[in-house]
Structure formats: C-alpha cells, structure tokens
Design an enzyme around this catalytic site. Structure first.
Site, mmCIF file in Angstrom:
data_model
loop_
_atom_site.group_PDB
_atom_site.id
_atom_site.type_symbol
_atom_site.label_atom_id
_atom_site.label_comp_id
_atom_site.label_asym_id
_atom_site.label_seq_id
_atom_site.Cartn_x
_atom_site.Cartn_y
_atom_site.Cartn_z
ATOM 1 N N GLY A 115 0.803 -1.228 0.000
ATOM 2 C CA GLY A 115 0.000 0.000 0.000
ATOM 3 C C GLY A 115 0.830 1.270 0.000
ATOM 4 C CG ASP A 165 2.379 0.557 -11.355
ATOM 5 O OD1 ASP A 165 2.932 1.598 -11.759
ATOM 6 O OD2 ASP A 165 1.393 0.550 -10.604
HETATM 7 C C1 GLA Z 1 -1.030 3.157 -10.483
HETATM 8 C C2 GLA Z 1 -1.319 2.298 -11.725
HETATM 9 C C3 GLA Z 1 -0.462 2.742 -12.914
HETATM 10 C C4 GLA Z 1 -0.541 4.252 -13.133
HETATM 11 C C5 GLA Z 1 -0.332 5.013 -11.831
HETATM 12 C C6 GLA Z 1 -0.572 6.484 -11.974
HETATM 13 O O1 GLA Z 1 0.261 2.930 -10.013
HETATM 14 O O2 GLA Z 1 -1.070 0.943 -11.459
HETATM 15 O O3 GLA Z 1 -0.854 2.037 -14.063
HETATM 16 O O4 GLA Z 1 -1.764 4.599 -13.730
HETATM 17 O O5 GLA Z 1 -1.191 4.527 -10.791
HETATM 18 O O6 GLA Z 1 0.375 7.037 -12.822
#
Ligand code: GLA
Length: 378
Positions: A115, A165
C-alpha cells in the site's frame, strides 16, 4: 540467506525477484497512451520456488503467519482471498495466455511495503509469473509477463490500471529510469544521473488501496473525454497538445476538462524531465516535479491531505529542488530531489513538519534503482 520464519530457503530450486518502482514523473498518463518515466527499485518481491509434483500451489510468506493453497483447477475462485489473490490471478492469466502451470511451493519474501504506492502488487504479480516460468523452463519474455500481470490486476483484482508498474517491475535496469511509451511499449533507458542530488522516497503512511480509491473513476473520466474529443482526430488522450486545450474546454464538463488539462501538461513535463535528466539540469527537473504535484492536486485531484502535506513540507526545505507524489495517489509515497549532503537534515525537517500537520509519522526508504526480473538458481 534470509530465513525469517525458519523456512529453509536453501531447499528451493530458484529465487526469482521482481521490482517495486518509483515513478519520477508522468502520473496518470499511462492509461492515456502517454510516456512515463519510472525506475525499478532494489526494494523487490522475492519468490523462492520448487515444483511439488501436485496440481496445487502452496503459498507461504516470510512476513505472515498464514499459508494458502491454490488448486490449479480452481484459480478463478480465489478473487476474495486476503492473501494469495494476486498470485492466483497472475497464474490464471498466464495460463489463459497459453502457458503451462505446474504445482509448486512458493515462499514470498516481499520487501516492497504494501500500500505504499511503490507497486508491491506489480512486484508480486510479475515475480509469481516469472517464478512459474523458471520451474517450467519457459523462455522469459519480460514484456509478455508484464502484460499478463497487468491483466491480473485489471481483470482479477479489479484495478483498471495502465502498464507502467508491471512493465517497470519486469523490465527495469539498475541505474536507469525508463522512458516508456505506453502506446507502443517502446522503452528508452535513461541513466539516472542526478549529480550532487539524490532521489528520496517518503511514505505518508496513510493506508490506501487503489481498489477502493477513485482510481477507476479517474480512468473512466479519461475514457469519457476521449469519446467527447473524437472530433479532434486523436486516438488517445496523450495526443491532446496544450494548444488543443482551448477547443477541448468548450466540449467538456469543467471536471473532465481539468483531467484532460493535467494529462496534456503532464505529457509535456515528461518530455522536459527526460531532457533535464539527460543534460543534468537538476534545477529544471525539480521544478517539473513541483508542477506535477500541483497538477495532481488541483486538476487530477488524486493527492489528499497527507500527500499534499508531505510534498509541500519537502518543497519547503532549502536543499530540496522538487517533490511530488508518486504512483496512483490517495496515499502512498512522494519522491523528492534533494542535495545529497543534506538528506539527513531534510528527512528530519520533513518528518517534523508532516507529523505536526497530520499526526502520521512518515517513513523514508533507503533504496537504489535496481533490476526488474532476476532469476537465481539455488
Ligand atoms: C497506479 C497504476 C499505474 C498508473 C499510476 C498512476 O500505479 O497501477 O498504471 O496509472 O497509478 O500514474
């Protein structure tokens, strides 16, 4: 070797890791087809794995007392598990994309704080799939792993995320940030050379979850905007240039217009930030970080009191060149560019101010820019 709960990790066949990530800049533009600028961290999720000759995956954790058994024939049924749902979803999507699964024991050793906005979930998803590849002797196509991990997050966990990510978690390279085009998945590795400055990551320590946050709502607003703006001849929102904003304003509701303005301007900031990193212009990079935070606060509205307090406390320190929230928002971490000699003083200053204002005690992480997937035969 780490052996936090008397589990003999030497009995496993492989140790497979996938990284947490920090996003330097380019927030909430990945699902709009924009470019982002993340870097993988040495904070990672490690999976110790060995085949067990059954059709079950036995999960255990170095940091938790629970154990969970996933039946490979029932992977659809673990959506509501508190622990193990990310692994089940990842394995399911990996199989759906045409890959073999076998029963195994997996010990999860998660070094990415949950988190925190540093992508613990992507690190878990990517490392679980990569661990399965290792024991099934499957060629590791890191981009394919990232894409299936993203599907797990979207279709199984229920966060309609972009690719940033999982891509950073799988494909990161030590010492480099990644200028990733989220439309084409072309990625340029840019050495992180911040001269006499360091990137400092701080957690506001307010618990958050993107499943419950307005993340999906923001994503829906951008889809609504793209439909409404179809007359501008764009195929994704990241193609809205700052010049097109005036025409967009007359078409969109005020709230949706603010989201689009953020996306257009953030894309431009990513371009300038990559240039600043390449030319070593830390002052310019710092200003872009500050502008990004302000836009995420006022236009995209994904920060919240704690992240604002943390970023603005950082910005008030004389040796801080810039600070912003990183990741999805609504809690989690900030990233700040700070003169290396003054990092300790910076942390003290920020912690005092932040705690006074919010009552939460922030955490600072000592982490480097690390590799994406790594596989070690034990
Ligand atoms: C989260 C999502 C990503 C991206 C970010 C904001 O981490 O998993 O795909 O959208 O938020 O940039």
């Amino acid at each position: 070797m780490a052996d936090k709960k008397n589990i003999n990790l030497n009995d496993y066949a492989f140790r497979v890791t996938a990284a947490g990530r920090v996003n330097v800049i380019g927030e909430h533009v990945d699902y709009c087809g924009g470019k982002v600028f993340p870097a993988a961290l040495t904070l990672n999720n490690a999976v110790y794995v060995r085949p067990n000759g059954t059709n079950k995956v036995n999960l255990s954790w170095t940091t938790l007392d629970s154990t969970v058994t996933l039946d490979l024939d029932k992977l659809e049924s673990y959506v509501n598990l508190k622990y193990g749902n990310y692994q089940a979803g990842s394995l399911l999507k990996w199989r759906e994309s045409g890959h073999a699964l076998i029963g195994c024991d997996m010990v999860q050793d998660c070094g990415v704080p949950f988190g925190s906005g540093l992508s613990s979930s992507a690190a878990i998803e990517v490392s679980t799939i990569a661990a399965m590849c290792a024991i099934t002797n499957t060629h590791m196509d890191k981009v394919q792993i990232a894409l299936q991990a993203q599907r797990a997050e979207r279709e199984y966990v229920g966060v309609n995320c972009g690719i940033m990510d999982q891509y950073a978690s799988a494909c990161g390279k030590a010492g480099n940030a990644m200028l990733l085009d989220c439309n084409s998945l072309e990625c340029e590795y840019v050495p992180v050379d911040t001269g006499d400055c360091s990137l400092v990551i701080a957690n506001c320590c307010k618990p958050h979850s993107l499943v419950e946050s307005k993340y999906n709502e923001r994503r829906a607003e951008t889809e609504q905007a793209l439909n409404a703006l179809s007359g501008l001849g764009i195929s994704c929102l990241a193609q809205v240039t700052p010049n097109m904003l005036e025409s967009a304003q007359s078409i969109l509701t005020p709230a949706v217009f603010k989201r689009v303005k953020h996306v257009a301007e953030e894309c431009e900031r990513v371009r300038l930030a990559a240039k600043a990193m390449k030319t070593g212009d830390m002052a310019a990079l710092g200003k872009l970080l500050n502008a990004s935070h302000e836009s995420l606060q006022k236009l995209y509205e994904v920060t919240g009191n704690e992240l604002d307090a943390l970023a603005y406390a950082a910005q008030a320190h004389p040796s801080c060149l810039g600070s912003r929230m990183t990741g999805g928002g609504f809690g989690g971490c900030t990233v700040s560019l700070v003169r290396s000699d003054d990092v300790e003083d910076f942390k003290k200053f920020v912690a005092e101010r932040y705690t006074k204002q919010t009552g939460y005690i922030p955490e600072f992480y000592k982490t480097e820019i690390g590799d994406g997937i790594t596989v070690q035969k034990l």
